[in-house]
Every structure is written in C-alpha cells, then in structure tokens.
Design a protein around this motif. Structure first.
Motif, short mmCIF file in Angstrom:
data_model
loop_
_atom_site.label_atom_id
_atom_site.label_comp_id
_atom_site.label_asym_id
_atom_site.label_seq_id
_atom_site.Cartn_x
_atom_site.Cartn_y
_atom_site.Cartn_z
N LEU A 1 -3.56 24.54 6.71
CA LEU A 1 -4.94 24.37 7.18
C LEU A 1 -5.84 24.20 5.95
N GLY A 2 -6.64 23.16 5.98
CA GLY A 2 -7.54 22.91 4.84
C GLY A 2 -6.95 21.95 3.83
N GLY A 3 -5.66 21.59 4.01
CA GLY A 3 -5.02 20.63 3.10
C GLY A 3 -4.94 21.15 1.67
N GLN A 4 -4.77 20.22 0.76
CA GLN A 4 -4.61 20.62 -0.65
C GLN A 4 -5.85 21.32 -1.20
N ALA A 5 -7.02 20.96 -0.66
CA ALA A 5 -8.26 21.58 -1.15
C ALA A 5 -8.20 23.09 -0.97
N ALA A 6 -7.51 23.53 0.10
CA ALA A 6 -7.44 24.97 0.38
C ALA A 6 -6.55 25.69 -0.64
N LEU A 7 -5.80 24.92 -1.42
CA LEU A 7 -4.96 25.53 -2.46
C LEU A 7 -5.67 25.57 -3.80
N THR A 8 -6.90 25.05 -3.82
CA THR A 8 -7.67 25.04 -5.07
C THR A 8 -8.55 26.28 -5.10
N HIS A 9 -8.51 27.00 -6.20
CA HIS A 9 -9.26 28.26 -6.25
C HIS A 9 -10.75 28.04 -6.10
N PHE B 1 -22.96 22.96 -3.21
CA PHE B 1 -22.50 24.28 -3.66
C PHE B 1 -22.68 24.36 -5.18
N PRO B 2 -23.91 24.58 -5.64
CA PRO B 2 -24.16 24.55 -7.09
C PRO B 2 -23.35 25.57 -7.88
N GLU B 3 -22.94 26.67 -7.23
CA GLU B 3 -22.15 27.68 -7.94
C GLU B 3 -20.65 27.45 -7.74
N GLY B 4 -20.27 26.38 -7.04
CA GLY B 4 -18.87 26.17 -6.69
C GLY B 4 -18.55 26.89 -5.39
N VAL B 5 -17.41 26.56 -4.81
CA VAL B 5 -17.02 27.19 -3.55
C VAL B 5 -15.50 27.31 -3.55
N GLY B 6 -14.99 28.40 -2.98
CA GLY B 6 -13.54 28.58 -2.91
C GLY B 6 -12.93 27.51 -2.01
N GLY B 7 -11.75 26.99 -2.37
CA GLY B 7 -11.09 25.96 -1.56
C GLY B 7 -10.83 26.45 -0.13
N PRO B 8 -10.21 27.64 0.03
CA PRO B 8 -9.96 28.14 1.38
C PRO B 8 -11.27 28.33 2.16
N GLN B 9 -12.29 28.80 1.44
CA GLN B 9 -13.59 29.06 2.09
C GLN B 9 -14.21 27.74 2.60
N LEU B 10 -14.11 26.69 1.77
CA LEU B 10 -14.67 25.40 2.18
C LEU B 10 -13.91 24.87 3.40
N GLY B 11 -12.60 25.04 3.40
CA GLY B 11 -11.78 24.63 4.54
C GLY B 11 -12.21 25.34 5.82
N GLU B 12 -12.45 26.65 5.70
CA GLU B 12 -12.88 27.43 6.87
C GLU B 12 -14.24 26.94 7.38
N LEU B 13 -15.13 26.63 6.43
CA LEU B 13 -16.47 26.14 6.83
C LEU B 13 -16.36 24.79 7.54
N PHE B 14 -15.52 23.90 7.01
CA PHE B 14 -15.29 22.60 7.66
C PHE B 14 -14.79 22.83 9.09
N GLN B 15 -13.81 23.74 9.20
CA GLN B 15 -13.19 24.00 10.52
C GLN B 15 -14.23 24.54 11.51
N LYS B 16 -14.99 25.54 11.04
CA LYS B 16 -16.01 26.16 11.90
C LYS B 16 -16.99 25.14 12.43
#
Ligand code: NAP
Length: 310
Positions: A39-47, A55-70
C-alpha cells in the motif's frame, strides 16, 4: 470466488494509483483500487519525501500514502488489499483475476510501478534479508552501530545512504563510475557527512557469508584490482524494473518493459490507461506520478462519458 463489476479499476496503490482513484471517485465512478503488495507503492518505503509540494518540512512516505488513501476514500474510492495476477484485455469489460476473485472493469488504470533491480551477483538472493536489502526504511534499523555499504550513484542511493547514517556506524557508498547521477544537494550532504565514505570506479562481484553477510568482493574497473571489504549490510539502489509482465502481449511496451502511453495516458487499448513509474522511465517522482494518475482518471472519465452519450 467473488466476481465484481466496476467502472474504473485501478491496479496499484502508489501516488499514481491513489491520485487516479481520487479523481475517479470525485467523478462519482466509484473506483476500486487493488493495492498490490505494498500500500502506498515505493513512496511508502521512503523515509522522508522532501520534494512533494505542500510539505515544506518534508513528509514521511508511509504518512503521505495514508493521506492519499484517506482523501481517495473520502470521495468514495474503495481500497482492496488484493493482488492482480492475470488480465484479459481481449474483450470489454476487461477481466482481472486477483488473489481473492475476479473483476470485470469498463476501464483500467494500470499503476503497478516497478521493483528494485538486483546486482545479479553470486549469493545476492541467498543473503537477501540476511544483510542484503533493497529498502533502507524497512531494514535500516537492523544495522544500528554496524558497518554498511550502499551500491549506486543515483538519487535513491544517496538519499537512502544518508538515511542509514542515522543507525550505522559508517556507510560506504560504492559506485561503478567516478561521476554520480544524484542531484547536487544530496551529493553535497553525503560528501560532508562524517559517517560517509566513497569507493569509486568499483563494482561488487561476489558476496560471502552463510547465515549472514560477512564481506563483499570488489573489483576496481579501471585497474582490475580485486579486494575484500568486510561489512554487516549491503543496500542496493541501482534502479528499477517495471512491473508490466502481466500485460505482455496485450499492451504495447518499450524494450525495457515500460508501458507506452500517449500524452493522455492512453495505452494502445481503449479504456486502458497507465500512469506512474510503470509508464515513466524518465521522471519517477511522487509529484509526476500523482499528476499522471490524475490525468489517467480524467481521461477515463471522458471516455466513459463519451461512451454513455453514444
Ligand atoms: P538511477 O538514477 O537510474 O541510478 C541508478 C544508479 O545505479 C546509477 O548510478 C547507475 O550507475 C547504478 N547502476 C545501475 N546498474 C548498476 C549495476 N548493475 N551495478 C552497479 N551500479 C549500477 O536510479 P535511482 O537512483 O533509483 O533513481 C531513479 C529515478 O528516481 C531518477 O529519476 C531519480 O532522480 C528519481 N529519484 C528522485 C529522488 C528525489 O528527487 N529525492 C529520490 C529517489 C529517486 P551509472 O550512473 O553508472 O549508470
């Protein structure tokens, strides 16, 4: 065995797939997303993803995946933890066989991404999970205070090597040339990092260790000199192979296996679109993949509208 009918079936749940689902859901097409392995593809494996706008401070890969899903689910997309194994594009609705059943779909958006390329050297497969890894976010933690080697000279190798410095006592980046493909900022950060070392013009030719990785055999490609390098971990970031095997003989693809799309994300089959890394050997960014996914869904919506109005 369950059989489901859907207007838009999205294969893959990375940034391309979930963006496609968001757009198709907002067009009230009630898309279903089959997540695939991750879930979240390769991006979700990126820290940390530092270059996704907003996301000026950056965003966790898994977190971004969850936001996309939501966001996609908020508008009515259904995300199913299922894996497509076989497709039949010979007639519409198209058939997709999965681990749990069968889908009939009026349109398909293929966002199945890519898998890490292997070095294809002796003992690589045997020692995977025993010191050899393709995912720093997944396995970096296991190398606390250990010596680690990273192979590759692109953005992935640099980004992941820097991530591993959080845990490892030292990270040696081994690259087959003298110049790197990685962006200037990453290169500067890595070169200035006290835990990072570089071995250039060098390839890894063999791995030793039985229960766990113990050392690498190295060869300098300019001088031919061979050496042994002791290490606890080897992380390999040398590119990706598109996950397009399922579509061989049904969708047009390049020699490297990337699905060929036009500027509307259309493949050679009506109502079948491809987006993200499966169709993009050039950019492979979260933002470009998300954009391709959105474009594919907009085009699928237009295609279905045109068909309905006939
Ligand atoms: P890449 O840019 O294709 O780099 C692959 C690296 O692996 C190259 O340095 C290549 O060496 C080396 N390599 C390939 N095959 C090898 C082999 N058999 N043995 C040893 N070395 C080998 O791949 P990537 O780093 O995964 O990046 C892919 C794309 O994603 C790029 O467009 C990149 O910009 C993007 N990306 C961006 C970010 C970011 O913006 N933060 C992060 C990750 C990835 P040569 O240079 O000699 O060919």
């Amino acid at each position: 065995m369950t059989e489901k009918y859907v207007k838009v079936l999205v294969l893959g749940s990375g940034p391309a797939g979930l963006s496609a689902a968001l757009y198709a859901a907002r067009a009230e097409l009630e898309p279903i997303v089959l997540t695939g392995m991750q879930l979240g593809g390769q991006a979700a494996l990126t820290h940390t993803i530092e270059n996704y706008p907003g996301f000026p401070e950056g965003v966790g890969g898994p977190q971004l995946g969850e936001l996309f899903q939501k966001q996609a689910e908020h508008f009515g997309a259904k995300v199913e933890f299922d894996m497509a194994n076989e497709v039949d594009l010979s007639q519409r609705p198209y058939t997709v066989k999965t681990d749990s059943g069968e889908y009939k779909a009026d349109t398909l958006i293929v966002t199945t991404g890519a898998n890490p390329t292997h070095l294809e050297i002796p003992n690589e497969v045997e020692l995977t999970g025993r010191g050899v890894s393709y995912c720093a976010t997944c396995d970096g933690w296991f190398f606390k205070d250990k010596k680690v080697v990273v192979v590759g000279g692109g953005d992935s190798a640099f980004e992941e090597a820097l991530f591993i410095t959080r845990y490892a006592s030292s990270v040696t980046l081994i690259h087959r040339r003298e110049e790197f493909r990685a962006g200037a900022i990453l290169q500067k950060r890595a070169k200035e990092h006290p835990k990072m070392n570089f071995i250039l013009d060098t390839v890894v030719t063999d791995l030793t260790g039985t229960d766990k990785l113990e050392s690498l055999k190295l060869k300098n490609i300019k001088t031919g000199a061979e050496s042994v390098f002791e290490t606890d971990g080897l992380f390999i970031f040398i590119g990706h192979i598109p996950n397009s095997q399922m579509f061989k003989g049904q969708l047009e693809m390049s020699d490297l296996g990337y699905i060929i799309v036009n500027d509307k994300m259309e493949t050679n089959m009506p109502g079948v679109y491809a987006a993200g890394e499966i169709a993009d050997p050039h950019f492979r960014q979260v933002v470009t993949s998300a954009g391709m996914g959105a474009a594919a869904a907009i085009q699928a919506t237009r295609f279905l509208e045109e068909e309905e109005s006939k």
